[in-house]
Design an enzyme around this catalytic site. Sequence first.
Site, PDB file in Angstrom:
ATOM      1  N   GLY A  46       0.780  -1.233   0.000  1.00  0.00           N
ATOM      2  CA  GLY A  46       0.000   0.000   0.000  1.00  0.00           C
ATOM      3  C   GLY A  46       0.810   1.281   0.000  1.00  0.00           C
ATOM      4  N   GLU A  76       2.241 -10.704  -1.307  1.00  0.00           N
ATOM      5  CA  GLU A  76       3.151 -11.577  -2.074  1.00  0.00           C
ATOM      6  C   GLU A  76       4.311 -12.084  -1.200  1.00  0.00           C
ATOM      7  OE1 GLU A  76       1.869 -12.422  -4.701  1.00  0.00           O
ATOM      8  OE2 GLU A  76       1.346 -10.807  -6.091  1.00  0.00           O
ATOM      9  N   HIS A 158       1.480 -10.991 -15.209  1.00  0.00           N
ATOM     10  CA  HIS A 158       1.658 -10.362 -13.899  1.00  0.00           C
ATOM     11  C   HIS A 158       2.979  -9.604 -13.771  1.00  0.00           C
ATOM     12  CE1 HIS A 158       1.519 -11.041  -9.232  1.00  0.00           C
ATOM     13  NE2 HIS A 158       1.886  -9.819  -9.564  1.00  0.00           N
TER      14      HIS A 158
HETATM   15 ZN   LIG Z   1       2.678  -8.237  -8.446  1.00  0.00          ZN
END
Ligand SMILES: [Zn+2]
Length: 213
Positions: A46, A76, A158
């Site tokens: 964030g 992640e 991604h």
């Molecule tokens: Zn990513």
Amino acid sequence: MTQTETLKSEIVKIGKKLYANKFIAAYDGNISVRLDNNNVLTTPSGVCKGAITEQDILEINQQGEIVNGKGKPSSELRMHLLCYRLRPGINALIHAHPALCTALTIAGVSLAEPVIPEMVLTIGDVPTAAYATPTTSEVPESIKNLIPGHDAVLLERHGTITLGKNLDEAYYKLEKLEHSAKTILSARQLAVVKPLTTEQVKKLVDLRNSYKQ
Ligand SMILES: [Zn+2]
């Protein structure tokens, strides 16, 4: 400076480079390094990694719990911890969203095909992990069989994961990947791209192995 202080300032420096070179946008991407005590320093979620300070960086143990720092670790993080478990010699990991590498995976073009000798010499083949829903446990699942044999992996639709003994190594692998993606994209716009021959690849692999000895 302690190891933690030094590595925190390296993470801040790499975050700025990732953002300045557009390897990430907005709040994307995450960076981590392994400490001697096997804990991991990592960027929080964030926040823009181009604007983080040393105070934003979290220290996490191998179970994923925060040992030091305020903020939320990236979703992640599981992927980072898995890589450190699978690769004892690796101490740094960068996950980024470079546009051209990601575009190649969307178009189904693989960087595992030997086209650029420099890539074969330095990074070797770069596999593409099958599509996984970002931020979920599908991501570590998709890379677990690829990480033991590769320092760089593309994530379908991604981004990238690059590993290194240190952060600079992981960063320069990312830079090389995106540069190669740009070269391959340009070549494909001009003509059908032919891979290197088996004999050419063998010579490059022999050379690469001779560097390691
Ligand atoms: Zn990513």
